[in-house]
Write a protein that holds these residues in place. Sequence first.
Motif, short mmCIF file in Angstrom:
data_model
loop_
_atom_site.label_atom_id
_atom_site.label_comp_id
_atom_site.label_asym_id
_atom_site.label_seq_id
_atom_site.Cartn_x
_atom_site.Cartn_y
_atom_site.Cartn_z
N ALA A 124 -22.67 15.41 13.63
CA ALA A 124 -23.15 16.43 12.69
C ALA A 124 -22.15 16.68 11.56
CB ALA A 124 -23.43 17.73 13.42
N GLN A 125 -21.13 15.81 11.48
CA GLN A 125 -20.10 15.86 10.43
C GLN A 125 -19.35 17.21 10.39
OE1 GLN A 125 -22.29 14.64 6.86
NE2 GLN A 125 -21.61 12.53 7.20
N GLY A 126 -19.14 17.74 11.60
CA GLY A 126 -18.31 18.94 11.70
C GLY A 126 -18.88 20.14 11.00
N GLN A 127 -20.19 20.24 10.98
CA GLN A 127 -20.83 21.37 10.28
C GLN A 127 -20.37 22.70 10.86
OE1 GLN A 127 -25.09 21.09 10.27
NE2 GLN A 127 -25.38 22.88 8.95
N GLY A 128 -19.97 23.60 9.99
CA GLY A 128 -19.48 24.91 10.40
C GLY A 128 -18.03 24.91 10.83
N ILE A 129 -17.39 23.74 10.82
CA ILE A 129 -15.98 23.63 11.23
C ILE A 129 -15.12 23.10 10.09
CG2 ILE A 129 -14.35 22.55 12.82
CD1 ILE A 129 -16.58 22.38 14.88
N LEU A 130 -15.54 21.96 9.52
CA LEU A 130 -14.74 21.31 8.48
C LEU A 130 -14.96 21.94 7.10
CD1 LEU A 130 -15.27 17.57 9.47
CD2 LEU A 130 -13.09 18.80 9.52
N GLN A 172 -15.40 21.73 2.95
CA GLN A 172 -16.24 20.84 2.16
C GLN A 172 -15.49 19.58 1.73
OE1 GLN A 172 -18.03 22.75 -1.20
NE2 GLN A 172 -19.05 20.89 -1.93
N GLU A 173 -14.20 19.72 1.39
CA GLU A 173 -13.45 18.58 0.87
C GLU A 173 -13.21 17.50 1.93
OE1 GLU A 173 -10.37 22.04 0.92
OE2 GLU A 173 -12.54 21.78 0.76
N ALA A 174 -13.37 17.83 3.21
CA ALA A 174 -13.20 16.83 4.28
C ALA A 174 -14.33 15.81 4.28
CB ALA A 174 -13.11 17.51 5.63
N ALA A 175 -15.43 16.13 3.60
CA ALA A 175 -16.57 15.21 3.48
C ALA A 175 -17.09 14.75 4.84
CB ALA A 175 -16.20 14.00 2.61
N GLY A 176 -17.07 15.66 5.82
CA GLY A 176 -17.68 15.38 7.12
C GLY A 176 -16.81 14.59 8.08
N SER A 177 -15.53 14.32 7.74
CA SER A 177 -14.66 13.54 8.63
C SER A 177 -13.53 14.42 9.15
CB SER A 177 -14.07 12.35 7.88
OG SER A 177 -13.08 11.70 8.67
N PHE A 178 -13.29 14.35 10.46
CA PHE A 178 -12.18 15.12 11.05
C PHE A 178 -10.84 14.44 10.82
CE2 PHE A 178 -15.64 17.05 13.45
CZ PHE A 178 -15.22 18.37 13.54
N PRO A 193 -2.85 21.61 -3.02
CA PRO A 193 -3.98 21.99 -3.89
C PRO A 193 -5.31 21.97 -3.15
CG PRO A 193 -2.58 20.33 -4.94
CD PRO A 193 -2.11 20.47 -3.53
N GLN A 194 -6.26 22.74 -3.65
CA GLN A 194 -7.57 22.83 -3.02
C GLN A 194 -8.48 21.70 -3.49
OE1 GLN A 194 -8.57 25.24 -0.85
NE2 GLN A 194 -6.79 26.59 -0.92
N GLY A 195 -9.65 21.59 -2.85
CA GLY A 195 -10.68 20.67 -3.29
C GLY A 195 -10.33 19.21 -3.05
N ALA A 196 -10.79 18.35 -3.98
CA ALA A 196 -10.60 16.91 -3.83
C ALA A 196 -9.13 16.53 -3.80
CB ALA A 196 -11.31 16.18 -4.97
N ASP A 197 -8.29 17.29 -4.50
CA ASP A 197 -6.85 16.99 -4.49
C ASP A 197 -6.26 17.15 -3.10
OD1 ASP A 197 -6.78 16.40 -7.16
OD2 ASP A 197 -6.16 18.41 -7.80
N ARG A 198 -6.79 18.06 -2.33
CA ARG A 198 -6.30 18.28 -0.97
C ARG A 198 -6.59 17.08 -0.08
NH1 ARG A 198 -6.50 24.00 2.16
NH2 ARG A 198 -4.86 24.29 0.62
N GLU A 199 -7.80 16.55 -0.19
CA GLU A 199 -8.16 15.36 0.59
C GLU A 199 -7.31 14.16 0.15
OE1 GLU A 199 -10.68 12.89 3.23
OE2 GLU A 199 -9.97 14.96 3.16
N ARG A 200 -7.03 14.06 -1.14
CA ARG A 200 -6.22 12.95 -1.65
C ARG A 200 -4.80 13.03 -1.09
NH1 ARG A 200 -2.77 11.46 -5.83
NH2 ARG A 200 -3.22 9.39 -6.73
#
Length: 395
Positions: free
Chosen positions: A202-208, A210-216, A254-261
């Motif tokens: 379920a791509q970590g719905q309610g846990i992850l 948004q920037e994680a894009a469903g991956s733990f 940083p937040q958002g996409a920069d955080r995932e990067r």
Amino acid sequence: MADDMSDFFASKAQWVGGGDPIPAPVPPPPPASRRQARQNRKRDRRRRKARLFVALAAVVVVVVCVVTGVNYIHHAPARIEPTKSVAADWPGPGNDPVEFSVESGQGADEIARNLVTAGVVKSPDAFLQALANAGSSSSIQPGTFQLRTHMKAADAAAILTDPKQAGGFLQVRAGDRSRDVIERAAQISGVSKSDFDQIIAAQGQGILPQEAAGSFEGWLEPGAYDVKKLKSAQEILKTMVDKRVAKLNALGVPQGADRERVLNIASITEAEVNKPEYYGKVARVIDNRLGTGMSLGMDSTVAYSKNVSALKLTNDMLNDTSDPYNTRVHPGLPPTPIGNAGDAAIQAAMNPEAGNWLYFVTVNMDTGETKFTDSSSEFDGFAREYKEWESHHNG
């Protein structure tokens, strides 16, 4: 003159009572001259000084004796070897099985009291003494341990300081892959692995976030977790993700996409070298390669995809163009982080060390020695150096 004075005292003497009369005292004869008088006065002064000196010396002796005596009495207990009391202890080896838990952050005193309450050791002092005897390198591990009632304190301390004996606590280490963490979480907690798989599907719905894009991957904070006390897969995963988010906020990521990067670069950095002193340079190599359009060419990303160690990679794996994590053939970063990076790697990804390096090779896998360069020919030399090391250790 002398005769006149004698006659005077004789005429004034009176007899009282019976017996022979007591003769009147005769005064000392006067000095014969002024010189004699001066000498007499000097002699008297010397005598007075002598008597005063003797008196002062006597006082000093008395004072010294008193002080010495008081000091001896005061310090006598320190010179007497105290009788060492022996803490109450069981002879061991123990009776009934006991499951004993140590929480992360608990102090030795609290643990000692809990052991007494559980009937494991006879007294807190016996356990604390056994812990002290074990040495500074021994520390109590968080987890659940299998002990017995009426154990010898030293035996209980030996078990509680052995990480291999700890159960119940999930240890997440920097560099761990999420799939491995989740596997251990299911085993230790007793929660069904299928419950975790459903959340992953379920791509970590309610846990992850948004920037994680469903991956733990990359979003589980390293640390110790008492997963036996957490009631579900949802609670276990959410606890680790929430701690990760809190840590990233504290580090100023940083937040958002920069955080995932940042997490992606940090995870590669963590996987490529095993010494924090190289993290900043590896992060710079990644940035430099991305900036020039070069492929990253990191074996660690392929090893993650194939779920093997980098040492177990084959040429077929490294040349697999269908693998989206193959950074030898695909430009840019891999689709997700490849592990859960620690603080040092995250900070290095945010602040890479200044340099123009494009290549690096770990030339000695025992020491972790890694060499960096911007020259392809020098890189080839480093590669040969590694091959030589490998031939001596794998031949």
